[in-house]
Design a protein around this motif. Structure first.
Motif, short mmCIF file in Angstrom:
data_model
loop_
_atom_site.label_atom_id
_atom_site.label_comp_id
_atom_site.label_asym_id
_atom_site.label_seq_id
_atom_site.Cartn_x
_atom_site.Cartn_y
_atom_site.Cartn_z
N ALA A 39 76.71 -14.18 159.58
CA ALA A 39 77.05 -14.30 161.01
C ALA A 39 76.16 -15.36 161.63
CB ALA A 39 76.88 -12.95 161.70
N PHE A 40 76.41 -16.64 161.29
CA PHE A 40 75.50 -17.71 161.68
C PHE A 40 75.53 -17.99 163.17
CE2 PHE A 40 79.44 -19.68 160.19
CZ PHE A 40 79.79 -20.45 161.28
N ALA A 41 76.57 -17.48 163.88
CA ALA A 41 76.61 -17.71 165.32
C ALA A 41 75.75 -16.69 166.08
CB ALA A 41 78.06 -17.65 165.81
N ASP A 42 75.15 -15.76 165.35
CA ASP A 42 74.33 -14.74 165.99
C ASP A 42 72.85 -15.14 165.88
OD1 ASP A 42 72.90 -12.54 166.76
OD2 ASP A 42 74.10 -11.10 165.60
N PRO A 43 72.20 -15.52 167.02
CA PRO A 43 70.80 -15.97 166.96
C PRO A 43 69.88 -14.93 166.33
CG PRO A 43 71.73 -16.35 169.16
CD PRO A 43 72.73 -15.54 168.40
N GLU A 44 70.19 -13.63 166.52
CA GLU A 44 69.36 -12.57 165.93
C GLU A 44 69.38 -12.65 164.41
OE1 GLU A 44 67.29 -10.15 167.29
OE2 GLU A 44 67.54 -11.60 168.93
N VAL A 45 70.58 -12.94 163.86
CA VAL A 45 70.71 -13.04 162.40
C VAL A 45 69.94 -14.27 161.91
CG1 VAL A 45 72.39 -13.50 160.54
CG2 VAL A 45 72.92 -11.80 162.32
N MET A 46 70.03 -15.37 162.65
CA MET A 46 69.44 -16.63 162.19
C MET A 46 67.91 -16.63 162.31
SD MET A 46 71.99 -18.13 160.99
CE MET A 46 71.82 -19.90 160.79
N LYS A 47 67.38 -15.77 163.19
CA LYS A 47 65.93 -15.71 163.39
C LYS A 47 65.18 -15.48 162.07
CE LYS A 47 64.31 -12.62 166.32
NZ LYS A 47 64.35 -11.76 167.53
N ASP A 48 65.78 -14.65 161.20
CA ASP A 48 65.14 -14.32 159.92
C ASP A 48 64.95 -15.55 159.03
OD1 ASP A 48 65.24 -11.79 160.82
OD2 ASP A 48 66.89 -11.14 159.53
N PHE A 49 65.75 -16.59 159.28
CA PHE A 49 65.71 -17.75 158.38
C PHE A 49 64.95 -18.92 158.99
CE2 PHE A 49 69.82 -15.55 157.62
CZ PHE A 49 69.51 -15.01 156.38
N ALA A 50 64.39 -18.72 160.20
CA ALA A 50 63.80 -19.84 160.94
C ALA A 50 62.72 -20.55 160.13
CB ALA A 50 63.25 -19.34 162.27
N ARG A 51 61.96 -19.78 159.37
CA ARG A 51 60.83 -20.42 158.67
C ARG A 51 61.31 -21.33 157.54
NH1 ARG A 51 59.33 -16.33 154.40
NH2 ARG A 51 60.91 -14.72 154.66
N PHE A 52 62.56 -21.20 157.09
CA PHE A 52 63.07 -22.08 156.04
C PHE A 52 63.80 -23.28 156.62
CE2 PHE A 52 63.39 -17.70 154.32
CZ PHE A 52 62.42 -17.80 153.34
N ALA A 53 63.94 -23.32 157.95
CA ALA A 53 64.84 -24.32 158.55
C ALA A 53 64.10 -25.61 158.87
CB ALA A 53 65.46 -23.74 159.81
N GLN A 54 64.86 -26.68 159.03
CA GLN A 54 64.35 -27.98 159.46
C GLN A 54 64.78 -28.20 160.91
OE1 GLN A 54 62.64 -30.40 157.73
NE2 GLN A 54 62.40 -28.84 156.12
N THR A 55 63.91 -28.85 161.69
CA THR A 55 64.36 -29.22 163.03
C THR A 55 64.48 -30.73 163.08
OG1 THR A 55 62.10 -29.22 163.82
CG2 THR A 55 63.38 -27.23 164.23
N VAL A 56 65.40 -31.18 163.92
CA VAL A 56 65.64 -32.61 164.01
C VAL A 56 66.03 -32.94 165.45
CG1 VAL A 56 68.05 -32.33 163.24
CG2 VAL A 56 66.93 -34.54 162.99
#
Lengths: 542, 545
Positions: free
Chosen positions: A505-522
């Motif tokens: 459920a990638f449109a759910d910010p709560e779900v995506m929070k768990d993966f924040a540390r693996f993500a890149q920002t640009v």
């Protein structure tokens, strides 16, 4: 015109991209796609394709499964007693194999989203194909009252919790009547999370609308294990091949009588629905009593009454009101009205380029309520003098989506509501316009993916989330390991890459929070062509 | 008492007379006489001509011993209905749409009613193919041997479709003899067009591949493909029968037939219905219909060998925008591995006509005239504003005719180019013109069924048998005697009749002249003149042989 096979194949790849972008990664094991070679039917070289179809869990051969490959025409063979199959003469190339067997999750080309395409390569050194089919699950059980007496002929519904476009949704996938002994049985279920409910059930020899009647036997719609509202219902998991028994005991419920008059529409076309806060229909019985009047017996509690009709000239009319139906409610009045929301566009030609803009991007409303369909904006008028609007849409809450092309939506507002982050609330009689500001200096992002598991056949998916809210962009990575994302408005983004994730459920910010540390920002500048490397997040590695 | 389907009603005050009668009884399971608790029982006042809104409903619930009591009742007749778990909702002593009303009043003992619930039976089964796969969405047709318009025959009772496990389930079945037929296609069945031989480089891919153009023939329990070998399932009250059936796929064939030469000036639509006859009933076969060669040839595919009825309708746009059937034909086609062979073509006969009122005041209101064949086929036509019948078509044959009108019944039907005998009309191939006259000239017959000892006899089947019964089946009238032996026959047409009452005859061929012959001599002869006042007569019950 007859398309050449290679054109057909490119179309197939294109379809596959569309398809992969909507579904979870394939679980089947095959020889890999390898370098793609286009089948050449006019070549005289022919090669056999052999393989075996087995049960994914037990490894047992599956006999009499239909195996098909489409190249110029459909070729069909059945598996033998050992699950083996052979196409004696096929042209060399990479093609899509489909396998169908009742009771199993089927692999069937591009025809449906529940099925996954399987690519095979035919040629001089082709290895036999091994296809593992997961067995479908079943759920069965008995519907009883709180004393354990079976309830007959009650309607039983099965919902599946699934992710659509990154949003977790409850989707009703099956409905049937329990038999005379309260038994139900659903077959052919893919593995996943489900919600089971039964009811309501009404059985009485009295006039249901006589004042003072206490229903003899009324059971509210009950969700497993014991909820009467879908919002508090529990899910249960059905794994492949599981044959799960779930018995459900229905609670007796209270009901109220509601009388409603609906004015403003063509009376023959007028209908009313009684819904609870979760959008469930809570009507036990309903009757049209006068030209504009309805009487209904509904489950006691807060009720949203939705009425609709038409104006006799093809236009739809809507009206709604919320009442407290804890006890009988008389003389509810609903006035029907049109819904017309104009759309205005403003262009900011930042680049100064001569962009021929024939039509602005067509707005789409994605329903956030469980009971409404999505809607597309309509265009009326004449060339050079177009009008854009949403008409004949149901009242409710919607997310506004603007497709990006050369022009992207810099701002979408309705009054002082920012529709990029907040929902559009549609009410009857509402005519507050939607204002869209378009710009044409979008950026492009090339996402390079690293750290994928080369042994896994699961697809890699990238997700680009705009900072400060808004709709994430999702892409499926096809060979080689990079994924272009076009038409991104300038701004800050978080970039993810996933492998092995079913139904994320990638449109759910709560779900995506768990993966924040693996993500890149640009950060993307106006018209920038940027590149970012994303490390694949694998479920198996978590 | 004839059961009428009236909505359960609003309570209206009725002038209470002596409110001191009671109905007391016990609900028992008809299979073993054990009491049934927690049933909801309802009584409704049963005035013979009472409008539904003047009726009054009372309800109660049976106790742990199955006992129930209705107190403080006014004299009169009450219908008694029970709704119990695991039983159909049913009226007292219910048979075939009739039941016994409870007569309450002085010297009527209604304190010992035994409500015997008819336990129903069920049939469950699984349909599988020769590889053990479930046959999903197979059409399962359930026939019951029963009486229809005079004769005992297999009648289509219901139709179900198998679920994704291949299972079907029929329940709430009355006892009797049942037959099951299956219409299904294999899950893998697909039509594949033949290779295009006009191309020179025809790929030779087909070696060793599977033929998917297969279908299942109509299959009867327990596996036969001819109806004569169908095995009946005998159900006793409360039985739970299992009937699994294995289907075996066969090559499928097609029927091709050219369309009529297109007239460019008329836009018309052609529809085909493919039917097969199962125990005399026409049943739709779900096969694929394709149109080929620029609309010049219709192809019906996916057919197993056998005889089919192809019904073709050509629709032409009517001036008012409605789509009228322009013409219709029926072909019987035999399909086999040798191809399709046309056995018979029958065009339909056009019918026109008008409806008049005789002795009825006011203008004609919309009326439907129905034509029904012995195989159950029904053709309806309606009157238009000026009293004409909407033009329609009938296939040659014998039909019973009847009218649905708020104003009266059919007094006479005259026909040009068709033979009318009693309440039947025989249509040939010449266009028919009808003249229908409606009159409000029917009456009613009331009375009491008496035992040989002269006492009121409840639960008997009362039959009013017209002379020349074969041609007058639809003016037979029936009722069931109530707890005080009384009965009412409504809408009795003028004519000559015999009135009889039979005990234990509910499952008989009650309109078959051979069955009725032995009872008629002991019946009562009644001649009903037109516009007769209500007739009152008692009748002695006869035991069915």
């Amino acid at each position: 015109m007859r398309s050449s096979p290679s054109v057909l194949f490119l179309k197939a790849i294109f379809l596959a991209l569309l398809f992969f972008s909507r579904i979870s990664p394939a679980q089947i094991q095959t020889i890999g796609p390898g370098p793609i070679r286009y089948p050449n039917a006019s070549s005289t070289e022919r090669y056999p394709l052999t393989g075996v179809v087995v049960d994914a869990a037990t490894g047992e051969p599956i006999r009499h499964a239909l195996v098909q490959v489409s190249i110029e025409k459909m070729h069909s063979v059945f598996t033998g007693d050992q699950g083996q199959f052979e196409f004696p003469k096929l042209p060399a190339g990479t093609m899509v194999l489909s396998i169908v067997k009742p009771g199993y999750a089927n692999v069937r080309g591009f025809s449906s989203r529940a099925m996954r395409p399987l690519m095979v390569t035919v040629g001089p050194n082709a290895q036999p194909v091994i296809v593992k089919l997961p067995r479908q699950a079943e759920v069965f059980g008995t519907i009883t009252d709180s004393n354990g007496n079976t309830i007959e002929n009650v309607s039983v519904r099965l919902m599946r919790v699934q992710v659509e476009e990154g949003v977790r949704k409850r989707v009703q996938i099956n409905q049937s009547q329990a038999d005379e002994e309260g038994n139900y049985h659903f077959y052919d279920l893919v593995d996943g999370d489900y919600i089971l409910s039964a009811g309501p059930s009404w059985r009485d020899l009295n006039d249901p609308f006589a004042p003072g009647v206490v229903p003899f036997e009324y059971y509210a719609q009950t969700f497993f294990p014991a909820a009467t509202d879908v919002a508090t219902a529990a899910t249960f998991h059905l794994a492949s091949g599981k044959n799960q028994q779930i018995d459900l005991s229905l609670s007796t419920g209270r009901t109220s009588i509601v009388t409603v008059s609906v004015a403003g529409g063509n009376p023959q076309s007028t209908t009313v629905n009684f819904l609870n806060a979760s959008g469930q229909d809570v009507t036990v019985l309903q009757r049209h009593v006068t030209r504009e009047g309805f009487i209904a017996r509904v489950a006691a509690g807060p009720v949203l009454i939705k009425a609709r009709g038409n104006d006799g000239q093809g236009g739809m009319l809507y009206g709604e009101t919320t009442i407290d139906a804890s006890s009988d409610v008389k003389d509810v009045h609903i006035q029907l009205d049109h819904i017309q929301i104009p759309i205005t566009y403003e262009y900011q030609n930042v680049t100064g380029a001569q962009v021929p803009l024939l039509q602005p991007p067509q707005l789409r409303l994605i329903s956030l309520d469980p009971v409404h369909p999505d809607a597309w904006a309509q265009t009326t008028g004449t060339p050079g003098n177009w009008n854009y609007s949403f008409t004949n849409i149901e009242p409710g809450r919607y997310r506004v989506e603007v497709p990006s092309n050369d022009w992207f939506a810099d701002a979408i507002t309705s009054g002082n509501v920012n529709l990029k982050t907040d929902p559009l609330v549609v009410t009857p009689g509402n005519s507050q316009p939607i204002e869209v500001t378009l710009r044409n200096d979008s950026a492009q992002l090339m996402i390079k993916v690293e750290g994928a598991d080369p042994a896994s056949q699961s697809q890699i998916m990238t997700v680009v989330v705009p900072e400060g809210g808004g709709r994430p962009r999702q892409n499926t990575v096809y060979s080689p390991n990079q994924s272009p994302v076009l038409s991104l408005p300038p701004g800050h983004y978080t970039v993810y890459a996933f492998q092995d994730f079913d139904d994320l459920a990638f449109a759910d910010p709560e779900v995506m929070k768990d993966f924040a540390r693996f993500a890149q920002t640009v950060e993307l500048q106006s018209k920038q062509r940027a590149e970012v490397t994303a490390h694949v997040i694998r479920k198996s590695a978590q | 008492m004839k059961l009428r389907s009236v909505p359960l009603v609003f309570m209206l005050a009725i002038a209470a007379v002596a409110q001191n009668y009671r109905i007391v009884g016990t609900v028992v399971n008809g299979a073993n006489d054990s009491p049934v608790p927690k049933c909801q029982l309802a009584i409704r006042t049963e005035g013979p001509e009472a409008p539904p809104r003047a009726m009054k409903t009372f309800t109660t619930t049976s106790d742990s011993g199955g006992h129930f009591v209705f107190d403080d009742l006014a004299g009169g007749k009450y219908s008694l209905t029970a709704r119990c778990n695991h039983f159909n909702a049913q009226a007292l002593d219910e048979h075939d749409g009739f039941s016994s009303a409870v007569a309450v009043g002085p010297e009527k003992d209604t304190t010992n009613i035994v409500f015997r619930l008819a336990p129903s039976a069920s049939i469950t089964g699984r349909i599988q193919d020769e590889f053990g796969d479930p046959v999903i969405d197979a059409g399962v047709l359930l026939f019951r041997r029963g009486t229809s318009l005079g004769a005992k025959r297999a009648l289509l009772r219901s139709r179900a479709n198998t679920d994704h496990g291949g299972f079907y389930h029929f329940y709430r079945l009355p006892p009797g003899e049942y037959l099951i037929a299956i219409i299904a296609h294999p899950w893998y069945s697909q039509y594949q067009p033949p290779p295009d031989f006009s191309r020179e480089d025809v790929p030779d891919f087909d070696v060793g591949e599977a033929d998917l153009n297969l279908t299942f023939p109509v299959t009867y329990y327990s596996g036969a493909t001819d109806s004569a070998s169908a095995q009946p399932i005998k159900l006793q009250p409360g039985d739970r029968a299992t009937a699994d059936i294995l289907l075996s796929a066969q090559p499928a064939y097609e029927i091709r037939f050219p369309r009529p030469e297109a007239d460019e000036s008329v836009r018309r639509t052609t529809m085909h219905e493919v039917q097969t006859s199962i125990f005399g009933a026409p049943v739709d076969v779900h096969s694929m219909v394709n149109t080929m060669n620029n609309g010049r040839v219709d192809v019906v595919r996916g057919l197993a060998p056998g005889d089919y009825i192809m019904q073709t309708r050509n629709f032409m746009p009517a001036p008012n925008g409605a789509s009228n059937t322009a013409d219709e034909s029926r072909q019987i086609v035999k399909v086999s591995n040798a191809g399709a062979e046309l056995k018979q073509t029958t065009p339909s006969t056009p019918v026109t006509g008008s409806v008049e009122l005789d002795g009825i005041r006011g203008a004609l209101r919309q009326t439907t005239i129905r034509f029904q064949k012995a195989d159950g086929t029904v053709v309806d036509t309606r009157t238009t504003a000026n009293g004409a019948l909407e033009p329609f078509h009938l296939f040659p044959g014998v039909y019973e005719y009847s009218a649905f009108s708020q104003q009266g019944v059919i007094k006479s039907l005259e026909a040009a180019n068709a033979k009318v005998i009693g309440r039947t009309i025989e249509v040939a191939d010449k266009p028919v013109t009808l003249k229908v006259t409606l009159a409000d000239f029917a009456t009613k017959i009331t009375g009491t069924v008496l035992s040989t000892e002269g006492k009121p006899f409840p639960g008997a089947m009362v039959i009013l048998v017209p002379d020349d019964i074969e041609h007058n089946l639809n003016i037979i009238r029936r009722d069931q005697s109530d707890t005080d032996g009384t009965f009412t026959l409504r809408v009795v047409m003028p004519g000559k009749y015999r009135l009889i009452a039979l005990q234990d005859a509910w499952d008989s061929a009650w309109s078959d002249s051979n069955f009725l012959a032995p009872y008629l001599p002991s019946g009562i002869t009644i001649e009903v003149p037109p516009n007769s006042p209500p007739i009152k007569t008692d009748v002695k019950v006869q035991r069915a042989r």
